[in-house]
Design a protein around this motif. Structure first.
Motif, PDB file in Angstrom:
ATOM      1  N   ASP A 159       0.841  -1.203   0.000  1.00  0.00           N
ATOM      2  CA  ASP A 159       0.000   0.000   0.000  1.00  0.00           C
ATOM      3  C   ASP A 159       0.869   1.243   0.000  1.00  0.00           C
ATOM      4  OD1 ASP A 159      -1.880  -1.879   0.159  1.00  0.00           O
ATOM      5  OD2 ASP A 159      -2.429  -1.540   2.271  1.00  0.00           O
ATOM      6  N   ARG A 160       1.836   1.270   0.922  1.00  0.00           N
ATOM      7  CA  ARG A 160       2.696   2.457   1.028  1.00  0.00           C
ATOM      8  C   ARG A 160       3.368   2.735  -0.317  1.00  0.00           C
ATOM      9  NH1 ARG A 160       0.283   3.458   4.516  1.00  0.00           N
ATOM     10  NH2 ARG A 160       0.519   3.140   6.760  1.00  0.00           N
ATOM     11  N   ILE A 161       3.915   1.666  -0.913  1.00  0.00           N
ATOM     12  CA  ILE A 161       4.656   1.845  -2.170  1.00  0.00           C
ATOM     13  C   ILE A 161       3.750   2.493  -3.212  1.00  0.00           C
ATOM     14  CG2 ILE A 161       5.711   0.587  -4.084  1.00  0.00           C
ATOM     15  CD1 ILE A 161       6.743  -1.409  -1.936  1.00  0.00           C
ATOM     16  N   ILE A 162       2.523   1.971  -3.282  1.00  0.00           N
ATOM     17  CA  ILE A 162       1.588   2.570  -4.246  1.00  0.00           C
ATOM     18  C   ILE A 162       1.413   4.047  -3.942  1.00  0.00           C
ATOM     19  CG2 ILE A 162      -0.786   2.528  -5.088  1.00  0.00           C
ATOM     20  CD1 ILE A 162      -0.780  -0.508  -4.403  1.00  0.00           C
ATOM     21  N   GLU A 163       1.246   4.353  -2.625  1.00  0.00           N
ATOM     22  CA  GLU A 163       1.084   5.773  -2.257  1.00  0.00           C
ATOM     23  C   GLU A 163       2.250   6.593  -2.785  1.00  0.00           C
ATOM     24  OE1 GLU A 163       0.272   6.813   1.806  1.00  0.00           O
ATOM     25  OE2 GLU A 163      -1.028   5.043   2.027  1.00  0.00           O
ATOM     26  N   VAL A 164       3.464   6.101  -2.509  1.00  0.00           N
ATOM     27  CA  VAL A 164       4.653   6.849  -2.950  1.00  0.00           C
ATOM     28  C   VAL A 164       4.578   7.084  -4.450  1.00  0.00           C
ATOM     29  CG1 VAL A 164       7.158   6.776  -3.178  1.00  0.00           C
ATOM     30  CG2 VAL A 164       6.068   5.947  -1.085  1.00  0.00           C
ATOM     31  N   ALA A 165       4.265   6.014  -5.175  1.00  0.00           N
ATOM     32  CA  ALA A 165       4.201   6.129  -6.637  1.00  0.00           C
ATOM     33  C   ALA A 165       3.210   7.216  -7.013  1.00  0.00           C
ATOM     34  CB  ALA A 165       3.776   4.793  -7.241  1.00  0.00           C
ATOM     35  N   ARG A 166       2.092   7.273  -6.262  1.00  0.00           N
ATOM     36  CA  ARG A 166       1.072   8.274  -6.597  1.00  0.00           C
ATOM     37  C   ARG A 166       1.643   9.676  -6.465  1.00  0.00           C
ATOM     38  NH1 ARG A 166      -2.959   5.220  -3.843  1.00  0.00           N
ATOM     39  NH2 ARG A 166      -3.925   3.752  -5.313  1.00  0.00           N
ATOM     40  N   THR A 167       2.600   9.870  -5.550  1.00  0.00           N
ATOM     41  CA  THR A 167       3.172  11.226  -5.419  1.00  0.00           C
ATOM     42  C   THR A 167       4.046  11.557  -6.612  1.00  0.00           C
ATOM     43  OG1 THR A 167       5.134  10.439  -4.265  1.00  0.00           O
ATOM     44  CG2 THR A 167       3.246  10.991  -2.891  1.00  0.00           C
ATOM     45  N   GLY A 168       4.091  10.683  -7.618  1.00  0.00           N
ATOM     46  CA  GLY A 168       4.778  10.999  -8.866  1.00  0.00           C
ATOM     47  C   GLY A 168       6.195  10.467  -8.960  1.00  0.00           C
ATOM     48  N   ILE A 169       6.625   9.729  -7.923  1.00  0.00           N
ATOM     49  CA  ILE A 169       7.987   9.176  -7.970  1.00  0.00           C
ATOM     50  C   ILE A 169       7.946   7.821  -8.657  1.00  0.00           C
ATOM     51  CG2 ILE A 169       9.955   8.425  -6.592  1.00  0.00           C
ATOM     52  CD1 ILE A 169       9.066  10.311  -4.432  1.00  0.00           C
ATOM     53  N   PRO A 170       8.641   7.653  -9.780  1.00  0.00           N
ATOM     54  CA  PRO A 170       8.680   6.348 -10.439  1.00  0.00           C
ATOM     55  C   PRO A 170       9.391   5.330  -9.553  1.00  0.00           C
ATOM     56  CG  PRO A 170      10.260   7.829 -11.437  1.00  0.00           C
ATOM     57  CD  PRO A 170       9.458   8.658 -10.492  1.00  0.00           C
ATOM     58  N   ILE A 171       8.911   4.073  -9.546  1.00  0.00           N
ATOM     59  CA  ILE A 171       9.482   3.043  -8.673  1.00  0.00           C
ATOM     60  C   ILE A 171       9.896   1.836  -9.490  1.00  0.00           C
ATOM     61  CG2 ILE A 171       8.977   1.404  -6.836  1.00  0.00           C
ATOM     62  CD1 ILE A 171       7.277   3.491  -5.538  1.00  0.00           C
ATOM     63  N   LEU A 172      11.160   1.388  -9.231  1.00  0.00           N
ATOM     64  CA  LEU A 172      11.701   0.204  -9.892  1.00  0.00           C
ATOM     65  C   LEU A 172      11.990  -0.795  -8.801  1.00  0.00           C
ATOM     66  CD1 LEU A 172      12.871  -1.166 -12.431  1.00  0.00           C
ATOM     67  CD2 LEU A 172      15.020  -0.004 -11.937  1.00  0.00           C
ATOM     68  N   MET A 173      11.287  -1.969  -8.808  1.00  0.00           N
ATOM     69  CA  MET A 173      11.551  -2.895  -7.712  1.00  0.00           C
ATOM     70  C   MET A 173      11.668  -4.346  -8.133  1.00  0.00           C
ATOM     71  SD  MET A 173       8.165  -3.056  -5.408  1.00  0.00           S
ATOM     72  CE  MET A 173       6.588  -3.637  -5.962  1.00  0.00           C
ATOM     73  N   VAL A 174      12.479  -5.087  -7.331  1.00  0.00           N
ATOM     74  CA  VAL A 174      12.637  -6.526  -7.522  1.00  0.00           C
ATOM     75  C   VAL A 174      11.708  -7.211  -6.550  1.00  0.00           C
ATOM     76  CG1 VAL A 174      14.220  -8.447  -7.284  1.00  0.00           C
ATOM     77  CG2 VAL A 174      15.028  -6.282  -8.206  1.00  0.00           C
ATOM     78  N   GLU A 175      11.037  -8.271  -6.965  1.00  0.00           N
ATOM     79  CA  GLU A 175      10.127  -8.961  -6.046  1.00  0.00           C
ATOM     80  C   GLU A 175      10.159 -10.468  -6.244  1.00  0.00           C
ATOM     81  OE1 GLU A 175       8.518  -9.317  -3.545  1.00  0.00           O
ATOM     82  OE2 GLU A 175       8.805  -7.284  -2.789  1.00  0.00           O
ATOM     83  N   GLN A 176      10.095 -11.189  -5.159  1.00  0.00           N
ATOM     84  CA  GLN A 176       9.906 -12.641  -5.273  1.00  0.00           C
ATOM     85  C   GLN A 176       8.428 -12.988  -5.097  1.00  0.00           C
ATOM     86  OE1 GLN A 176      11.521 -14.775  -6.484  1.00  0.00           O
ATOM     87  NE2 GLN A 176      13.716 -14.576  -6.104  1.00  0.00           N
ATOM     88  N   ASN A 177       7.717 -12.164  -4.312  1.00  0.00           N
ATOM     89  CA  ASN A 177       6.262 -12.379  -4.236  1.00  0.00           C
ATOM     90  C   ASN A 177       5.655 -11.875  -5.535  1.00  0.00           C
ATOM     91  OD1 ASN A 177       6.060 -13.363  -1.497  1.00  0.00           O
ATOM     92  ND2 ASN A 177       6.890 -11.337  -0.997  1.00  0.00           N
ATOM     93  N   ALA A 178       6.030 -12.568  -6.622  1.00  0.00           N
ATOM     94  CA  ALA A 178       5.786 -12.042  -7.964  1.00  0.00           C
ATOM     95  C   ALA A 178       4.306 -11.730  -8.198  1.00  0.00           C
ATOM     96  CB  ALA A 178       6.278 -13.045  -8.983  1.00  0.00           C
ATOM     97  N   ARG A 179       3.463 -12.663  -7.791  1.00  0.00           N
ATOM     98  CA  ARG A 179       2.034 -12.441  -8.069  1.00  0.00           C
ATOM     99  C   ARG A 179       1.598 -11.090  -7.585  1.00  0.00           C
ATOM    100  NH1 ARG A 179       0.492 -17.230  -6.513  1.00  0.00           N
ATOM    101  NH2 ARG A 179       0.087 -18.823  -8.090  1.00  0.00           N
ATOM    102  N   GLN A 180       1.721 -10.896  -6.273  1.00  0.00           N
ATOM    103  CA  GLN A 180       1.246  -9.660  -5.661  1.00  0.00           C
ATOM    104  C   GLN A 180       1.890  -8.457  -6.339  1.00  0.00           C
ATOM    105  OE1 GLN A 180       1.590 -10.532  -1.585  1.00  0.00           O
ATOM    106  NE2 GLN A 180       0.175  -8.897  -0.946  1.00  0.00           N
TER     107      GLN A 180
END
Ligand code: ATP
Ligand code: ATP
Ligand code: LEU
Ligand code: MG
Ligand code: MG
Lengths: 258, 273, 378, 432, 336
Positions: free
Chosen positions: B214-235
């Protein structure tokens, strides 16, 4: 098989494990879940002798094993793996396996010096066994690779392999899945199940991936704040309000509906 | 790690040898940025390279993210995901390819300079100063900033309220989930133009994981592009605008999160069926 | 077989805790040799060549190595030295005895050496500390001091001297409040002084080395105001002391092997007009005599060999025979060449007693306005 | 195979160096270097056992070497009856008392309850200490005053000196056991600094407990396993054969004796080396490597890490002890003052690291090579300085340069170590 | 009266020396601890670093003295300290550039660095002896006593003397100032914080835009300053001799570890613990007790726990004991 009674482990004022009591039935694959900092690893460490408990007892098949040293527990057939893989990085995978069995006559200097022949036969056997295990884990192509160069998941497999070099009674696995790719994780899951069925190992598994737990474990024990919160089948757990509120959260439900 | 300088053999005596927080080998980048207009906001373009003199780990691998987007990288262990992130951040030698940020070629910049250019990075492991208080961690995040940081700190605190409570506590005493929040907060303190996260949810309990997403989405909404690695791929892919699947350092599949989730082959071999 | 050169080893602590007095000692020994060479009477014209080596005074291993080198590589026939008792003993048993090389030490004073295993190869022109102990005790008596604390340099010279001093002082009814060793080359002696101070005593007896621990102890004592009167053993006699500590030592006193009479005067004059070192620096006389004795002994034996030297030292040193003073070595050699007998008097009135060591006399001095002032000889 | 070639080549190099010394300087100094080289090799073999095999950072080598030296005195010197009658029995009693007190304290600590044990132990120790001093001190004074000048100690057992070598090993092993019990157990162990200190303590005891081995008064003229030079020179048969070799009796005898030592030492080294190799190449060695790599895992895999560490620590120290005994026998004297950490601890470490830790041959090589340098740097430096200053006019600088030559030693050692670490960090003969 | 005498005796022979020695050790230990905390290895060359810095200071002092410069009652050497620091810093930075930096870039494991530092120790050892020789050098001048025995006796009429040397006073004052400055720097200034951050986690420090090389440089500068100051104070108070400085390494390490390696507070505490135990345990309490106790009980022995011969050993007995009961030192250091 294993019975933990009112176990406490405190760090300074902090109660990491705070009166946990639980049982692990022989032949079961028991899951252990709980929020971060619930005290799961600490509990493991106490059972496996890596940490002395502050109070409480641990019994194995009715025998009190509280506070025994890891190597003593090993010889009783109690093995464990680590949350972060602990391979012997500068040794080859095969050596990693061959060093495991206890009571190798070659490990006393006297024999090493004056009874070479006896050792030679023993080594031959170990070698055979190690190769079998590597095949079983489908990493025999890595047998002469230095363990330090394996990738995260392969290291975890190797750890599992070490537990197969001897006839273990019970094996504790701490977060086999953390940072491991899901497909690989399934392979590990299969390995665990086969060991459980073919060799009758008892397992106790810490994991945060509920799908994995769900597929593999019965029963499932939930810890929170150092205490056992509830115990039951995966579905009972998922239904349990306290567990949802403390650990699973509502997100999980949403996803399943989604 | 076969070479002598690194294997820690025969090093029991922690009283005379203190590996705590020892960093990883770095390439000696000291170049400057060159203008290179056009293209996405941040792109690691056809990157090839590896650690030190070791074999190549990335093979012409490309990763990009646009303004306001979330891009997710998935793949098997040892695929080179973290490596790719480090490459973008200038923490290993690129033999080929380039990294461009906001219309500038920054391939030859040192990590410090990339931070100054506005890149924020949260590594996969050891991503906080355990011996320093939460607040000091945040201050360190703002190390390069000369201006007044209290505003940003306030923002971080209402993004992660729990941190405000524990601001005086040494970060090392926090639980796994809280540590991750500190790490992200630290990165945000730089007022980054782009945020890079390496497995922010590894070993984190489901509830905290949801929280973090949720937080990450919020940050993205503030206009900051986000590049992330994930193992919980589905989510992860569910919230991703763009997804990359890496295999052995190569781009195996690329597409929007939804597409990849739909792709049976991807599901089969990377998302665990 | 004339104009052949005969090598004599001179092993002294040119570095280490007595480095300030060894140069004079070395020069003095070489003076004797050159005097002989000039006379040209030595075994029909053979020349004596000095070969110097460093005994470090304290590091027995290094000293033995040096001696070993002189004997095996340079092929010396006899040794003048060593200076400090510890290394002397070591060289004696590890080099001199195995190789049958005689040695005369000008300054090794430890009583232990009197009955060391030496196959009759060891001699010394300095008196044993057994004697010095008595002398020091006597001096205290005449100073009217009945209770003292003792500190000695922690090696066998210091220990030996301390033992013999304490014995004879308590014999004479004096009280020793504490006998405590000090290590050389330490930066700080306050702890040692602390102990001594709390033990108390009217004076502090310092049996150490002038350029090292002994000096440090006195300095520390002065700094803490623990003691104001000191008595100094032979190792402490040296210009060094006056230069750095004259004000502290004002009114203190001590003893050093010395000798007066014609020999000593002859030596002083000889030095003053042929060499440029201070004839009154400690153990210079003994060094001269040591070198001279070796040459004379070989002459008496008629050949430049270790055996000859070892066999004849006692005979040339003692009665009967014509008295030989410093500066008369040529004459002495001549007499021996002609088959006569000599009694070498030398700078210290050499009289080798018992196991071949000097009976020796001491100079009892006080330090008044920055100089050593003779009180009397004992 | 190249990894056999390399050691051979290296050792050949050393041989050349030593023989070269023989031709250029003198065979005596060559043999001297060889002998000390052999001794050093044994020492670095011991350190390598601890560091290379098990990763124990022991900076107390000097202490164990000194204990070896002590054993020579205790074994080979003739006993001093007067001293024994003066207070021997009482000293023994005192020592037993001391040990007893400590044992009692430990037992108390183990058995009593948390609250009282602190005080109990403190009490026991204080009382024990006072009693100990009361029993011991007078006896010590008595013994030390027995003919202080030439004996003043209890003397030894008067047994053949070769016996002192194994005994030296045992003595060191005993000390190592005590140290290991206390220091190895520590959570993040402070072995290095602890050993550094304990070595100093051992030396302090040697210097100050005169009843034991005359302290700083040194024990000289130790018995020797080889004939005495003079006796040889007196033996006409020997003189003859010497003449046959075209050598004068003195040189011949000195060479003969040194050669004798060399043979003895070489024998010891070879045996130890073989044992060490066998151990390294066995499952025992594999276990040790595993422990070195990752203790926690090794524990979990049923290896008793603490015990193994103790074992290897004791073994390594024992080797140092043996070497120490050999060295003192060679010197023919025990002189506590000459034990300096720079020379007996750090220099040995240089040997191990330069040679290649974890590789027994490496350790041996390092022993020879570094010792050779240590000895030869001085003359070489002299020559160098002479060359440099040749041009200069007489004066302060020239003099200064010339007499500061002996300090080149330390400098050179440092530079060698740094260069090796820089360009082949695993030493000249790497482990694998 | 007796009570006063006892107190004075105690102060004169235990407190004052111990405090001075303690401050010197503390300064040394701070240097060791900084290197350990920030550069992550135990610097065996520290003792010889001190020797070098002091040597430079001494040479400069001689120069100043020959030019007739003087500080009146204070030793001229104080003026020379800055030069000493510069010289020392130059040496350290050069060493870092030529030696340490390579291993840092390689991220060599610390134990390699420890052994490297041994090599450096040998070299410094040689250099110092090469330049100034192995002998004792005296360079103290100015007034020797702040208060000397005679003055004190006349002034108080007590039997016991109380002597305070200028050097002791200076030592204490300087030590306090330096320590305060250091703490302020580490905890308040930006650079200081960045050093702590770096010591905590290099990579992350990098990601926060901290320049590692700068941190390292600053560290060496501070170490040079600490080492030189400690060295000069020690040399003024006692005497300068390269070998004794090498030997200082042992008590200094003991101090740093007892306090808990990597913890500045610990270093200081450790310094005083070691100093006081060394002086106190080997002090003969006879005098003090004779003053305090009535005639009847007056001790005839020396009442000395340990002969001064074993002074050296004390710091290690303390060390071992402390470690047995508190494995990470008094103030838990980084050592886990
Ligand atoms: N050595 C230690 N010292 C102090 N606190 C500790 C120590 N080890 C663990 N803790 C604390 O004990 C608590 C439980 O730790 P533990 O590792 O058991 O949690 P966990 O259940 O394994 O969590 P995770 O799922 O993240 O592994 C945590 O809050 C942790 O901070
Ligand atoms: N510091 C390093 N030095 C050398 N090789 C490395 C280093 N770090 C990683 N590697 C290698 O690079 C490859 C990719 O590592 P990387 O960490 O990028 O994988 P990943 O995709 O992040 O895997 P995971 O999902 O487990 O994090 C692996 O084979 C690994 O062994
Ligand atoms: C030169 C002298 C001070 C030597 C001293 N007499 C000793 O025997 O050691
Ligand atoms: Mg855990
Ligand atoms: Mg990764």
């Amino acid at each position: 098989m294993i019975r933990v009674d009112n176990l406490h482990r405190h760090f300074g004022g902090f109660r990491a494990v705070d009166g946990a009591s639980l049982e692990i039935a022989t032949g079961s694959i028991t899951g252990l879940v709980g929020p971060n900092g619930a005290g799961k690893s600490t509990l493991f460490n106490c059972i496996a002798g890596a940490l002395p408990p502050t109070s409480g007892t641990v019994t194995m098949d009715g025998e009190d094993i509280t506070g025994l040293a890891p190597h003593e527990l090993f010889h009783k057939g109690l093995l464990r793996t680590f949350q972060i893989a602990h391979e012997f990085s500068s040794m080859t995978c095969r050596e990693n396996l061959m060093m495991v069995p206890g009571a190798q006559s070659g490990e006393t200097l006297w024999n090493a010096w004056f009874r070479r022949s006896a050792i030679r036969d023993q080594e031959a056997e170990l070698l055979k066994k190690a190769n079998e295990v590597l095949d079983f884990l489908t990493i025999s192509h890595l047998k002469d690779e230095r363990a330090g160069n394996l990738s995260g998941g392969q290291k975890k497999l190797l750890e599992l392999g070490r537990t197969m070099m001897v006839d273990a009674k019970i094996v504790f696995l701490d977060e086999v899945g953390a940072g491991v790719n899901r497909t690989l994780l399934n392979t590990i899951g299969d390995a665990i199940r086969r060991l459980n069925e073919e060799r009758g190992y008892t397992f106790c598994v810490i994991e945060h991936d509920m799908d994995f737990i769900g597929k593999l474990c019965d029963p499932v024990i939930v810890m929170a704040e150092g205490k056992v919160l509830s115990t039951g089948t995966i579905d009972e757990i998922k239904a349990d309000e306290r567990v949802i509120e403390a650990y699973l959260g509502t997100g999980l439900k949403n996803k399943e509906t989604a | 790690m076969s070479d002598p300088l690194h294997d820690d053999r025969g090093n029991r005596d922690r009283s005379i040898t203190n590996p705590a927080g020892q960093g990883s080998p770095l390439p000696g980048y000291h170049g400057t940025a060159k203008p290179a207009p056009g293209g996405p906001f941040l792109i690691g373009d056809a990157m090839t390279g590896g650690y030190g003199r070791g074999a190549d780990i990335l093979h012409s691998c490309t990763i990009a993210v646009e303004r306001g987007e979330i891009a997710v990288i998935v793949g098997p262990n040892g695929a080179g995901k973290s490596t790719a992130m480090k490459a973008v951040f200038g923490m290993l030698d690129l033999r080929e390819g380039a990294v461009r940020l906001d219309g500038e070629d920054i391939s030859r910049l040192s990590p410090q300079d990339r931070v100054k250019k506005g890149m924020g990075f949260v590594p996969q492991t050891s991503n906080i100063f355990t011996s320093m208080s939460v607040e000091e961690n945040l201050e360190m995040g703002a190390f390069i900033r000369e201006d007044d940081i209290s505003g940003t700190m306030a923002q971080v605190y209402d993004l992660f309220p729990i941190l405000k409570e524990k601001r005086r506590q040494p970060a090392g005493e926090l639980s796994g989930g809280q540590r991750q929040q500190v790490a992200v907060g630290r990165a945000l303190m730089t007022k980054p133009k782009v945020l890079m996260l390496d497995e922010p949810t590894a070993g984190v309990s489901p509830i905290v994981m949801d929280e973090l997403f949720d937080r990450i989405i919020e940050v993205a909404r503030t206009g900051i592009p986000i590049l992330m690695v994930e193992q919980n791929a589905r989510q992860a892919l569910e919230i991703a605008d763009k997804g990359y699947v890496l295999v052995q350092g190569r781009n195996a599949h690329t597409g929007t999160g939804k597409e990849l989730l739909a792709d049976p082959e991807v599901r089969q071999s990377f998302l665990g069926g | 077989q004339s104009d052949e050169e005969v090598k004599i080893g001179i092993i002294l602590g040119f570095t280490g805790p007595i480095e300030s007095i060894t140069p004079a000692m070395g020069a003095s020994a070489e003076l004797a040799l050159s005097e002989i060479n000039e006379s040209g009477n030595f075994l029909d014209g053979q020349t004596l060549t000095p070969v110097q080596a460093d005994s470090t005074c304290v590091d027995s291993a290094a000293a033995t190595a040096a001696a070993e080198r002189l004997v095996t590589t340079d092929g010396i026939v006899a040794i003048v030295g060593a200076d400090c008792s510890g290394v002397t003993g070591a060289i004696l048993s590890n080099v001199a005895v195995p190789n049958g090389v005689p040695m005369i030490s000008p300054s090794a004073t430890s009583p232990g050496l009197s009955n060391a295993e030496d196959d009759g190869l060891f001699f010394r022109t300095a008196p044993s500390d057994a004697r010095q102990g008595e002398v020091l005790a006597g001096i205290l008596e005449s100073e009217g001091i009945s209770s003292v604390a003792v500190t000695y340099t922690n090696n066998d010279y210091g220990k030996g001297l301390a033992d013999s001093f304490v014995a004879s002082f308590e014999e004479a009814g004096g009280e020793v409040t504490l006998t405590s060793p000090h290590e050389d080359n330490k930066a700080d002696y306050s702890a040692e002084i602390g102990a001594l101070a709390s033990a108390g005593g009217d004076a502090l007896v310092v049996l150490g080395y002038a350029d090292s621990g002994g000096k440090g102890m006195i300095q520390a004592a002065a700094d803490t105001g623990a003691f104001s009167t000191f008595m100094l053993g032979d190792g402490m006699y040296g210009q060094e002391m006056l230069d750095d500590l004259s004000d502290v030592l004002e009114g203190s006193f001590g003893a050093v092997p010395w000798s007066q009479g014609e020999g000593a005067e002859a030596f002083s004059t000889l030095v003053n007009d042929t060499a440029d070192f201070d004839p009154d620096s400690s153990y210079t006389r003994e060094s001269y005599d040591a070198a001279a004795l070796l040459a004379l002994a070989m002459q008496a034996g008629g050949e430049a060999t270790s055996e000859a030297a070892a066999a004849n030292i006692m005979t040339v040193a003692n009665e009967p025979g014509e008295k030989i003073l410093p500066g008369e070595l040529g004459k002495g050699l001549q007499i021996l060449a002609d088959g006569g007998e000599i009694d070498y008097v030398g700078a210290t009135g050499v009289e080798l007693i018992g196991p071949g060591e000097a009976a020796g006399s001491y100079r009892y001095y006080t330090i008044t306005d920055g100089t050593f002032e003779t009180v009397e000889f004992r | 195979m190249s990894n056999y070639l390399r050691p051979v080549a290296m050792l050949a190099l050393v041989a050349v160096l030593i023989v070269g010394t023989g031709f250029v300087q003198s065979w005596n100094s060559a043999l001297l270097i060889l002998n000390m080289g052999l001794v050093s090799a044994v020492m670095s073999l011991g350190v390598n056992l601890q560091w290379g095999f098990a990763g124990l950072f022991n900076v107390g080598v000097m202490g164990f070497v000194a204990l070896g030296g002590l054993s020579v005195v205790l074994v080979s010197m003739p006993p001093v009856p007067e001293a024994w009658s003066a207070g021997g029995a009482r000293i023994v009693a005192g020592l037993i008392l001391g040990v007893g007190a400590i044992a009692a304290a430990i037992v108390a600590w183990k058995t009593l309850s948390k609250k009282v044990r602190g005080w109990a132990v403190a009490g026991i120790l204080v009382v024990g200490f006072i009693l100990y001093r009361m029993v011991l001190s007078p006896a010590v004074d008595a013994v030390e005053s027995v003919n202080a000048a030439s004996t003043g100690y209890l003397g030894g057992l008067g047994l053949p000196v070769l016996l002192a070598w194994p005994v030296g090993g045992l003595l060191a092993a005993g000390a190592a056991w005590i140290i290991g019990k206390t220091a190895l157990g520590l959570r993040s162990d402070y072995l290095a600094i602890a050993t550094l200190g304990i070595a100093e303590i051992i030396i302090a005891i040697l210097k100050n407990e005169d009843w034991l081995a005359r302290g700083v008064k040194n024990v000289i003229g130790l018995p020797r396993p080889v004939p005495n030079e003079v006796d040889l020179q007196r033996d006409p048969g020997f003189v003859e054969s010497a003449a046959g070799w075209g050598l004068d009796p003195t040189t011949a005898s000195t060479l003969y004796v040194k050669a004798g030592y060399a043979l003895l030492f070489a024998a010891v080294l070879v045996v130890l080396l073989i044992l060490a190799q066998l151990a390294l190449k066995s499952p025992w060695g594999r276990m040790m490597r595993a422990i070195r790599d990752n203790e926690t895992a090794a524990r979990a895999m049923g290896k008793d890490v603490t015990r193994r560490h103790l074992q290897v620590f004791i073994l390594g120290s024992a080797l140092c002890g043996i070497a120490g005994a050999m060295m003192t026998t060679l010197d023919g004297q025990l002189t506590p003052q000459s034990y300096q950490p720079l020379r007996y601890t750090f220099l040995i470490w240089v040997m191990v690291i330069v040679g290649g830790s974890g590789n027994n041959y490496g350790a041996v090589l390092g022993g020879f090579l570094i010792w050779f340098l240590w000895v030869q740097v001085e003359p070489i430096g002299q020559a160098l300085m002479g060359f440099i200053t040749a041009g200069m006019g007489e004066g302060w600088l020239k003099a200064h340069l010339l007499d500061s030559v002996q300090h080149m030693r330390l400098l050179t050692m440092g530079v060698v170590l740094l260069l090796v670490l820089r360009f082949s960090p695993r030493g000249l003969l790497p482990e694998r | 009266m007796d009570l006063l005498n006892a107190l004075v005796a105690l102060t004169n022979f235990v407190l004052i020396p111990a405090i001075a020695y303690g401050s010197q050790l503390a300064l040394g230990a701070l240097g060791v601890t900084l290197v350990y905390g920030i550069l992550r290895f135990s610097n065996f060359a520290h003792g010889d670093t001190m020797a070098f810095g002091t040597m430079v200071a001494i040479l400069v002092t001689w120069g100043l003295q020959s030019m007739g410069v003087s500080l009146g009652p204070l030793p001229t050497a104080l003026l020379a300290i800055p030069f000493g620091i510069l010289g020392c810093a130059a040496l350290l930075l050069a060493t870092d550039r030529v030696v340490y930096r390579f291993y840092r870039a390689q991220k060599a494991v610390p134990v390699i660095l420890v052994i490297v530092s041994m090599g450096v120790m040998f070299v410094y050892n040689g250099i110092t002896r090469f330049i100034i020789g192995p002998d004792t050098q005296s360079f103290a001048d100015g007034e020797r006593f702040l208060m000397n025995a005679r003055q004190f006796r006349e002034w108080t009429g007590l039997a016991e003397p109380l002597v305070i040397r200028w050097t002791q006073g200076i030592t204490l004052v300087t030590a306090v100032i330096v320590v305060i400055a250091l703490f302020w720097f580490l905890n308040r200034t930006r650079t200081g914080k960045s050093m702590r951050a770096y010591s905590d986690n290099e990579d992350l420090a990098l990601l926060s835009g901290i320049d590692p090389e700068k941190v390292v440089r600053v560290t060496w500068l501070i170490v040079a300053a600490l080492a030189t100051i400690a060295g000069v104070l020690y040399g003024l108070d006692k005497s300068f001799m390269p070998f004794t400085y090498f030997q200082l390494l042992l008590p200094i390490f003991a101090a740093a570890i007892v306090g808990g390696l990597g913890s500045p507070v610990g270093a200081i505490a450790g310094g005083f613990v070691i100093a006081f135990s060394e002086v106190g345990i080997t002090y003969a309490w006879k005098k003090v007790l004779t003053y305090l106790l009535p005639e009847s009980l007056a001790p005839d022995g020396l009442v000395q726990l340990l002969a001064t011969d074993y002074k050296f050993a004390v710091s290690f007995m303390i060390l071992v004991v402390v470690l047995l009961f508190r494995p990470t030192g008094l103030f838990r250091g980084k050592s886990v």
